[in-house]
Design an enzyme around this catalytic site. Structure first.
Site, mmCIF file in Angstrom:
data_model
loop_
_atom_site.group_PDB
_atom_site.id
_atom_site.type_symbol
_atom_site.label_atom_id
_atom_site.label_comp_id
_atom_site.label_asym_id
_atom_site.label_seq_id
_atom_site.Cartn_x
_atom_site.Cartn_y
_atom_site.Cartn_z
ATOM 1 N NE ARG A 150 -3.970 -2.052 2.291
ATOM 2 C CZ ARG A 150 -4.645 -2.444 3.362
ATOM 3 N NH1 ARG A 150 -4.474 -1.804 4.504
ATOM 4 N NH2 ARG A 150 -5.485 -3.458 3.294
ATOM 5 N NE ARG A 155 -7.211 5.129 2.932
ATOM 6 C CZ ARG A 155 -7.970 4.515 3.843
ATOM 7 N NH1 ARG A 155 -9.067 5.114 4.282
ATOM 8 N NH2 ARG A 155 -7.619 3.338 4.307
ATOM 9 N NE ARG A 183 -10.847 6.983 -3.512
ATOM 10 C CZ ARG A 183 -12.121 7.250 -3.751
ATOM 11 N NH1 ARG A 183 -12.439 8.188 -4.625
ATOM 12 N NH2 ARG A 183 -13.087 6.602 -3.128
ATOM 13 C CG ASP A 240 -9.300 -3.558 -4.221
ATOM 14 O OD1 ASP A 240 -8.856 -2.931 -3.235
ATOM 15 O OD2 ASP A 240 -10.107 -4.495 -4.128
ATOM 16 C CE1 TYR A 245 -13.153 -7.766 2.080
ATOM 17 C CE2 TYR A 245 -11.497 -9.384 1.433
ATOM 18 C CZ TYR A 245 -11.875 -8.295 2.194
ATOM 19 O OH TYR A 245 -10.985 -7.726 3.073
#
Length: 340
Positions: free
Chosen positions: A24, A28, A37, A74, A149
């Protein structure tokens, strides 16, 4: 042409100053990422817009000079490419419509490459802009993690819905896992052909599995992916990351044939090195919270990893992804410490 340091380690060389990248690393905690973003709109739009995804992938390389870039995407683009609805809710994370057993036969890998063409375009663009001494890592989620998921429709604390399906109807889970294996093979082969130098398979939820279930739902499917990729690209470099799999790592390496295995911060690195030996490189395993804390605690944690792995095949990384509250100056300190 200078061979990237990461590739030297994956190919079997132990080097004095280990290559480093961070899971990552494009994210962010970087103001430049947050600006893009906002510009992109939705998270999936960011993943599927090659110009923006390329820029995000390259941002941490420009800022920190890491030895490898990792494709910005992702793990849930695979179910999306299989025709499932995938959306990301701000502040909550991914949401999917939980798949029903009756719908398993509707999943097909036929359109995976067409639907993921923008991602492959990003791979090619990033590789064309990276210096030769920087590696590009592609990736996918491991079938077990992606399946959790798809079954629950979101992440859960212990992925109980998927474990329950495994207990009640293991044959149905087998079918879902095998579809994900085939989709992952197609996807990873395409990434490597588009310009990725190596690929990583993330099994972020392997830690919730019993030893027998780990072999069936995690190691076995990853082994089939590795074999499928290498049937097309025999010298493919592959990193496996079974998070939390502190037991059975030697078996995982031998079963899957990965070039490197990622370990998280809960795994005793000295034990892992002693058990794995020369079978694979080791990637990890700094606690992301040590990076948030910074200071002497960070220095000591970095030094311990370097001391334990001295003379061995190490890819320095975190034990999981960098978190949003990480101060940039702490990352700079980390890079300097590893490379001093």
């Amino acid at each position: 042409m200078t061979k990237a340091r990461l590739l030297r380690v994956l190919d079997g060389e132990a080097i004095a100053r280990p290559p480093m990248w961070l899971m990552r690393q494009a994210g962010r905690y970087l103001p430049e990422y947050r600006a893009l973003r906002t510009k992109a709109g939705s998270f999936l739009d960011l993943c599927y817009t090659p110009e923006l995804a390329t820029e995000v992938t390259l941002q941490p390389i420009r800022r920190f000079g890491f030895d490898a870039a990792i494709l910005f995407s992702d793990i849930l683009v695979i179910p999306h490419a299989l025709g499932r609805d995938v959306r990301f809710v701000e502040g909550e994370g991914p949401r999917l419509d939980p798949i029903e057993i009756a719908h398993l036969d509707q999943l097909t890998v036929n359109a995976v490459l067409e639907r993921l063409a923008p991602v492959l375009e990003t791979v090619a663009a990033v590789r064309s802009e990276l210096a030769p001494d920087k590696a590009l890592i592609g990736f996918c989620g491991a079938p077990w993690t992606v399946a959790t998921y798809m079954i629950a429709g979101k992440g859960t604390p212990d992925q109980a819905p998927s474990r329950l399906l495994a207990a009640r109807n293991p044959e149905a889970l087998d079918r879902l896992i095998e579809t994900l294996v085939q989709a992952s093979i197609v996807y990873l082969v395409a990434q490597l052909r588009a310009g990725a130098d190596a690929v990583q398979i993330f099994d972020s939820w392997s830690r919730v599995l019993s030893p027998a279930a780990f072999e069936r739902w995690s190691a076995g499917p990853i082994a089939r992916i590795v074999a499928g990729v290498r049937a097309e690209i025999p010298d493919a470099r592959i990193i496996g990351f079974p998070k939390g799999a502190d037991r059975g790592l030697v078996s995982f390496v031998e079963t899957t044939g990965v070039n490197a295995v990622g370990v998280d911060w809960t795994v005793p690195l000295a034990t892992v090195r002693a058990e794995i030996g020369d079978r694979a490189a080791i990637q990890g395993n700094l606690d992301p919270m040590a990076l948030v804390a910074g200071g002497a605690q960070l220095d000591d944690a970095v030094d311990e990893i370097l001391d334990v792995m001295r003379g061995g095949r190490l890819i320095f990384n975190l034990g999981h992804g960098i978190v949003p509250q990480t101060p940039i100056e702490h990352v700079e300190r980390l890079v300097e410490r590893v490379r001093r």
